[in-house]
Scaffold this active site. Sequence first.
Site, PDB file in Angstrom:
ATOM      1  N   SER A 141     -34.918  10.479  14.849  1.00  0.00           N
ATOM      2  CA  SER A 141     -36.096   9.951  15.547  1.00  0.00           C
ATOM      3  C   SER A 141     -37.208   9.813  14.529  1.00  0.00           C
ATOM      4  CB  SER A 141     -36.525  10.912  16.658  1.00  0.00           C
ATOM      5  OG  SER A 141     -37.817  10.596  17.137  1.00  0.00           O
ATOM      6  N   TYR A 154     -39.348  19.635  20.014  1.00  0.00           N
ATOM      7  CA  TYR A 154     -38.520  18.464  19.706  1.00  0.00           C
ATOM      8  C   TYR A 154     -38.709  18.037  18.255  1.00  0.00           C
ATOM      9  CZ  TYR A 154     -36.441  13.808  20.172  1.00  0.00           C
ATOM     10  OH  TYR A 154     -35.661  12.696  20.022  1.00  0.00           O
TER      11      TYR A 154
END
Length: 238
Positions: A141, A154
């Site tokens: 990501s 995260y």
Amino acid sequence: MSNSLPTAIITGASRGIGRALALLLAKNNFQLSLVARNKGELKDLAAEITEIGHRPLYFDGDVSDEAFVSDAVEKTVHTFGHIDFVINNAGIGAFGPTESYTATQWDQVFDTNVKGTFLFCQKALPHLKAAKKGHLITIASDVAKRVFDGGSLYCASKYAQHAFTEALRKEVRRDGIKVSTIYSGLVDSHFHADPAGDPSHAGWLSPEDMANSIYYVMNQPAHVVIDELMIHPLNQEY
């Protein structure tokens, strides 16, 4: 059984990016092993791929379970004769203030995003080293390289995933093995609070956009490796 058709293992294959990539690879004559938690969705995808022309393997289970991962890798090699690609796509997230996370949530996110990536790479590596070729691809990501308010858990998992693949790339290049990491921005998928197709996702990347980008990375000549690919929708500032 051994043959010359390319073989790929895809984790997180039942939805979103993984599903789109599985269908794209099936249409390009790949043998596939599909990994996800949801057995029903995996069976539906396997049936769709079988209609395209190749019967895939599928494994429903937890990517952080070492015995499960070993079984998936060994059965793939036994059935297809070799592994060419491992696409680490499985991922989960939890968001909010740091004090809102439980220790269990922390472990779950790191187990899926980091340990799962480690295990599939580790179990595939002996086979890739024996063949002196292969490609390990991790779908990370853009938050592996930046942070945001409410994303401490995260982001930490994605930074760890990024560091693992960066070090692994240096370690196995001498063995003829490619390592690529793809960093995505906003993708219209089930991952977000709003469902796929929600109007708030207008202009975001589609799972098919991501699948096409991953396939581009996979489809380079033997002497070419795309170490990293950062991809965003035009309407997302980075």
